[in-house]
Design a protein around this motif. Sequence first.
Motif, short mmCIF file in Angstrom:
data_model
loop_
_atom_site.label_atom_id
_atom_site.label_comp_id
_atom_site.label_asym_id
_atom_site.label_seq_id
_atom_site.Cartn_x
_atom_site.Cartn_y
_atom_site.Cartn_z
N ARG A 13 0.82 -1.22 0.00
CA ARG A 13 0.00 0.00 0.00
C ARG A 13 0.86 1.26 0.00
NH1 ARG A 13 -2.77 -3.41 3.13
NH2 ARG A 13 -2.02 -2.54 5.09
N ASP A 16 2.19 1.64 -3.49
CA ASP A 16 1.08 1.97 -4.39
C ASP A 16 0.67 3.43 -4.23
OD1 ASP A 16 -0.91 1.11 -6.36
OD2 ASP A 16 -2.36 1.39 -4.73
N ALA A 17 0.59 3.89 -2.99
CA ALA A 17 0.20 5.28 -2.73
C ALA A 17 1.24 6.25 -3.27
CB ALA A 17 0.01 5.50 -1.22
N ASN A 20 1.00 6.22 -7.11
CA ASN A 20 -0.18 6.94 -7.59
C ASN A 20 0.02 8.45 -7.54
OD1 ASN A 20 -2.00 4.89 -8.42
ND2 ASN A 20 -2.31 4.35 -6.29
N LEU A 21 0.69 8.95 -6.51
CA LEU A 21 0.96 10.38 -6.42
C LEU A 21 2.00 10.80 -7.45
CD1 LEU A 21 1.04 10.77 -2.54
CD2 LEU A 21 -0.68 11.70 -4.10
N LYS A 24 0.70 10.91 -11.25
CA LYS A 24 -0.42 11.78 -11.63
C LYS A 24 -0.08 12.61 -12.85
CE LYS A 24 -3.27 12.52 -7.61
NZ LYS A 24 -3.79 13.48 -6.63
N THR A 29 -4.45 7.03 -13.48
CA THR A 29 -5.19 6.92 -12.24
C THR A 29 -4.79 5.62 -11.56
OG1 THR A 29 -7.04 5.92 -13.39
CG2 THR A 29 -7.11 8.30 -13.07
N ARG A 30 -5.34 5.40 -10.42
CA ARG A 30 -4.97 4.31 -9.53
C ARG A 30 -4.66 2.99 -10.24
NH1 ARG A 30 -4.64 4.02 -4.47
NH2 ARG A 30 -4.96 2.10 -3.34
N GLY A 31 -3.43 2.57 -10.14
CA GLY A 31 -3.02 1.26 -10.60
C GLY A 31 -2.80 1.08 -12.09
N GLN A 32 -3.13 2.08 -12.90
CA GLN A 32 -2.99 1.91 -14.35
C GLN A 32 -1.54 1.72 -14.78
OE1 GLN A 32 -5.05 5.37 -15.68
NE2 GLN A 32 -6.93 4.24 -16.07
N TYR A 33 -0.63 2.23 -13.97
CA TYR A 33 0.79 2.06 -14.30
C TYR A 33 1.19 0.59 -14.34
CZ TYR A 33 1.12 1.80 -9.21
OH TYR A 33 0.92 1.46 -7.90
#
Length: 150
Positions: A13, A16-17, A20-21, A24, A29-33
């Motif tokens: 987590r 992941d956080a 995600n930041l 941007k 968006t969340r997890g697309q990477y």
Amino acid sequence: MTAVLRKIGEVARIFDAVANLEFKSLALTRGQYLYLVRIAEQPGIILERLAAEVKVDRTTAARALQKLVQIGLVEKRRDAANQKNRQLFVTASGQQAAALIQRENLLSETTALQDFSPEQTAALEASLDQLLANVRPLWQNAKRGQTRDY
């Protein structure tokens, strides 16, 4: 939940956080990477295989993929061998974004393992390989609708 799984979840987590930041600016968006890097690593992968790699259902992967296509990071091409399949490829801008993400992944791994000896790193990797071997069947069974007895 055991303390081990809690700690693994916390590490996941945190990264992941942070990702995600940091991503941007790439309009991800969340997890697309995760999807973008897998496609960059395996040009021509199809949706079903991508979903299995990321451990999500096909619908979730399709939604993420649709966004990557819309923002011009991924393109779909017909599979010459199977016209029903669409092969996935990163675009030139997708390749640049994937390269940035891979550099971030390397930095994150280096940071996480900075005080580990090579032996500790090898032992951790072997332990995680065993852990994955133990839990992968849970994912397969859950996809088939099976539940476990508690």
